[in-house]
Design a protein around this motif. Sequence first.
Motif, PDB file in Angstrom:
ATOM      1  N   VAL A 139     -55.727  21.676  -0.781  1.00  0.00           N
ATOM      2  CA  VAL A 139     -56.858  21.358  -1.656  1.00  0.00           C
ATOM      3  C   VAL A 139     -56.471  21.733  -3.077  1.00  0.00           C
ATOM      4  O   VAL A 139     -55.977  22.840  -3.315  1.00  0.00           O
ATOM      5  N   GLY A 141     -58.008  21.721  -7.122  1.00  0.00           N
ATOM      6  CA  GLY A 141     -59.060  21.479  -8.104  1.00  0.00           C
ATOM      7  C   GLY A 141     -58.423  21.493  -9.481  1.00  0.00           C
ATOM      8  O   GLY A 141     -57.840  20.512  -9.942  1.00  0.00           O
ATOM      9  N   GLY A 142     -58.489  22.651 -10.150  1.00  0.00           N
ATOM     10  CA  GLY A 142     -57.869  22.789 -11.469  1.00  0.00           C
ATOM     11  C   GLY A 142     -56.358  22.934 -11.399  1.00  0.00           C
ATOM     12  O   GLY A 142     -55.675  22.825 -12.419  1.00  0.00           O
ATOM     13  N   GLY A 143     -55.831  23.249 -10.215  1.00  0.00           N
ATOM     14  CA  GLY A 143     -54.375  23.341 -10.038  1.00  0.00           C
ATOM     15  C   GLY A 143     -53.738  24.594 -10.612  1.00  0.00           C
ATOM     16  O   GLY A 143     -52.525  24.649 -10.795  1.00  0.00           O
ATOM     17  N   HIS A 144     -54.529  25.650 -10.894  1.00  0.00           N
ATOM     18  CA  HIS A 144     -53.995  26.832 -11.581  1.00  0.00           C
ATOM     19  C   HIS A 144     -53.466  27.934 -10.665  1.00  0.00           C
ATOM     20  O   HIS A 144     -53.219  29.044 -11.120  1.00  0.00           O
ATOM     21  N   SER A 145     -53.333  27.667  -9.387  1.00  0.00           N
ATOM     22  CA  SER A 145     -52.865  28.716  -8.479  1.00  0.00           C
ATOM     23  C   SER A 145     -51.504  29.265  -8.909  1.00  0.00           C
ATOM     24  O   SER A 145     -50.571  28.504  -9.156  1.00  0.00           O
ATOM     25  N   THR A 149     -50.731  27.635  -3.914  1.00  0.00           N
ATOM     26  CA  THR A 149     -51.528  27.297  -2.731  1.00  0.00           C
ATOM     27  C   THR A 149     -52.245  25.953  -2.860  1.00  0.00           C
ATOM     28  O   THR A 149     -52.976  25.567  -1.951  1.00  0.00           O
ATOM     29  N   SER A 150     -52.052  25.245  -3.963  1.00  0.00           N
ATOM     30  CA  SER A 150     -52.677  23.924  -4.068  1.00  0.00           C
ATOM     31  C   SER A 150     -51.632  22.811  -4.054  1.00  0.00           C
ATOM     32  O   SER A 150     -51.895  21.706  -4.516  1.00  0.00           O
ATOM     33  N   GLY A 214     -61.687  32.953 -18.281  1.00  0.00           N
ATOM     34  CA  GLY A 214     -61.319  32.985 -19.696  1.00  0.00           C
ATOM     35  C   GLY A 214     -60.636  31.688 -20.113  1.00  0.00           C
ATOM     36  O   GLY A 214     -60.886  31.157 -21.189  1.00  0.00           O
ATOM     37  N   GLY A 219     -60.090  25.722 -12.671  1.00  0.00           N
ATOM     38  CA  GLY A 219     -61.061  25.000 -11.861  1.00  0.00           C
ATOM     39  C   GLY A 219     -62.180  25.911 -11.360  1.00  0.00           C
ATOM     40  O   GLY A 219     -61.946  27.071 -11.026  1.00  0.00           O
ATOM     41  N   PHE A 229     -62.998  36.567 -12.546  1.00  0.00           N
ATOM     42  CA  PHE A 229     -63.435  37.430 -13.655  1.00  0.00           C
ATOM     43  C   PHE A 229     -63.456  36.658 -14.963  1.00  0.00           C
ATOM     44  O   PHE A 229     -62.546  35.884 -15.245  1.00  0.00           O
ATOM     45  N   VAL A 280     -64.930  23.282  -0.626  1.00  0.00           N
ATOM     46  CA  VAL A 280     -66.174  23.402  -1.383  1.00  0.00           C
ATOM     47  C   VAL A 280     -66.330  22.132  -2.210  1.00  0.00           C
ATOM     48  O   VAL A 280     -65.395  21.725  -2.907  1.00  0.00           O
ATOM     49  N   TYR A 544     -55.834  41.894  -7.150  1.00  0.00           N
ATOM     50  CA  TYR A 544     -56.761  40.757  -7.227  1.00  0.00           C
ATOM     51  C   TYR A 544     -56.090  39.513  -6.642  1.00  0.00           C
ATOM     52  O   TYR A 544     -55.052  39.074  -7.125  1.00  0.00           O
TER      53      TYR A 544
END
Length: 600
Positions: A139, A141-145, A149-150, A214, A219, A229, A280, A544
């Motif tokens: 999956v 979304g924003g692709g920022h892993s 994992t995306s 920030g 995503g 956060f 989701v 985190y």
Amino acid sequence: MDRRRLLQAISGLPFIRLLFGASTDAATSPFRRVRPGDPGWPSDEAWAELGRRLDGRLIKVKSPLAQCVGAPFDAACAEVFKELKNPYSLGDEVGLTQSLGWIGAWTSEPSVYAVAAESARDVAAAVNFARTHNLRLVVKGGGHSYQGTSNAADSLLMWTRSMQSVVLHDAFVGSGCEGSVPSQPAVSIEAGAIWGRVYDQVSVKAGRYVQGGGCLTVGVAGFLNGGGFGSLSKNFGIGAASLLEAEVVTADGDIKLANACTNPDLFWALKGGGGGFGVVTRVTVRTHELPEFIGIAVGAIKAASDDAFRRLVSETMRFYREALFNPHWGEQLSFQRGDVLSIQMVFHSLSRDQAEAVWKPFFDLVRSSPQDFAFVLPPQVQAAPGRLIWDPAVLRTIPGLVIADDRKGAPEGNIFYVGNLGEVGRVWHAYQSAWLPASLLEAADRDRLVDALIAASKHWPVTLHVNKGLAGGRTEVLESAKDTPMNPAVVDAFALVIAGAGEEPAYPGVAGHEPNVAEAQAQAAAVSAAMNEIRKLAPQGGSYVWETDYFEPDWQRSFWGDNYARLSAIKKKYDPDGLFFLHHGVGSEDWSADGFTRLR
Ligand SMILES: Cc1cc2nc3c(=O)[nH]c(=O)nc-3n(C[C@H](O)[C@H](O)[C@H](O)COP(=O)(O)OP(=O)(O)OC[C@H]3O[C@@H](n4cnc5c(N)ncnc54)[C@H](O)[C@@H]3O)c2cc1C
């Protein structure tokens, strides 16, 4: 049909699982997801049928980098590499991710096919197809892993980029909660939206505050899955603490709602369980009163000697404890090689004069010892009305703050912070984080903290992200975090320490742009040496899940502490066959590292 394929075909049926348990296949041979070329890989006709069911929203994926691998680096490749520094271009490209890889860990690889979902029904169709055909599903979304994992080679990608709707509510109550939970101002956001767009709708246009990330291009659904956060989390809590409801497609293809009253176990898992419980498709999160002012305090100070640096770090931590350890302040204090302290703090609900008054004693102390300290970046305190803080039209006028998406026809709102440029298209060499308990700020322990920060900074820069530890925050913030699966250490921590290293866009096989393995190894060793100094302060501090080491040891405890057992049970309930595998996700210990082979 042979016995293995027969078992695979019927293993999706609930009564078979009841009779034989989830490991029907494991009893004969290891359960494996299929790859192209395997006998079980869907036929062309099966793919075509899926494409028809999705009205054409099935894409055969090709990475733009493919043309540059093993070929001369020509003008077309130069253009590809230019776009690797544009986060909007990366986000719009089905075959790429925001990080290009992590040396020794993963390399961004395109899926074979992607479903460009436009609705929960599209998602459900793809989930059903993946489950029935035993595909590896990812999956994005924003692709920022950071963990990769995306993306996964040989997989089917669920791509939510087109699901962008943002709808505000004056009074929202989750389904099934009517009469038992008070209504709240909220915003419903489809899974593919990025935070910059949401801030534009919620803060700039509607004058409300929503707790996102920030970075403007992160995503929404991905962020919330890990807890999430923002700069002001000591005041507004982790992002997921504001989650009121999620629409989720679970592994059985069902479209479910999850909130405090309906599927509450799934709801809890979605608030920081790290993903892997379903896709989701929409979230509804509380909105909050927008602070009258939001501002920044920045500067950088170089100490003239090791002794002077020790005094500087000690004074900084004393000042932090006395003046900044409260819900007004978030973001970063960074301790760097060469005896440098860098300050990049964000505040809210103080005017510029009030914030300047807070910092005056500290900056005066620095100025009073010119033989010891010099500002290498002059101190600056700025504040602006909350409503303007995310206004692209305003941000574009401030020199050096943002970069615009320079593609032809790109929307005006496509901007990103200069501060995030380094992370765009990055190849990671190392990335580690650790929570530090607030007790270290007290006089009795502060020397230990100071010693560790100095010792660490001799190896590699370490940064205290004080908004990513909730201690010092509002009571409601601490309580709401306890109702999430996050490692409870986050509640006692005053900061998350992060150290990372990487290089500009590079990709294996691209002439002149190969990743620098030798440098990566040296930097990874330096980051480890730095973080080992930090971890001596809190050996069981935890990390985190979204900003952590790919190789994090004892990751279940580190990300979730005692919550792991409950998360694990929820995973087994909603995804018993591990369709939503992800690296170091809940239940991934049952799978091979690539997520293709079930080990137990
Ligand atoms: C430049 C940068 C800045 C960042 N800033 C912050 C920050 O300020 N605060 C913070 O807390 N974190 C921050 N992060 C970390 C970020 O929150 C996580 O990487 C987050 O997972 C990114 O979500 P995404 O959708 O962009 O990424 P993706 O790579 O698309 O997804 C991340 C993970 O979530 C899963 N996922 C995505 N969408 C869905 C969905 N709809 N349903 C189920 N699973 C899904 C993916 O499968 C993947 O495992 C930052 C990361 C980067 C690279």
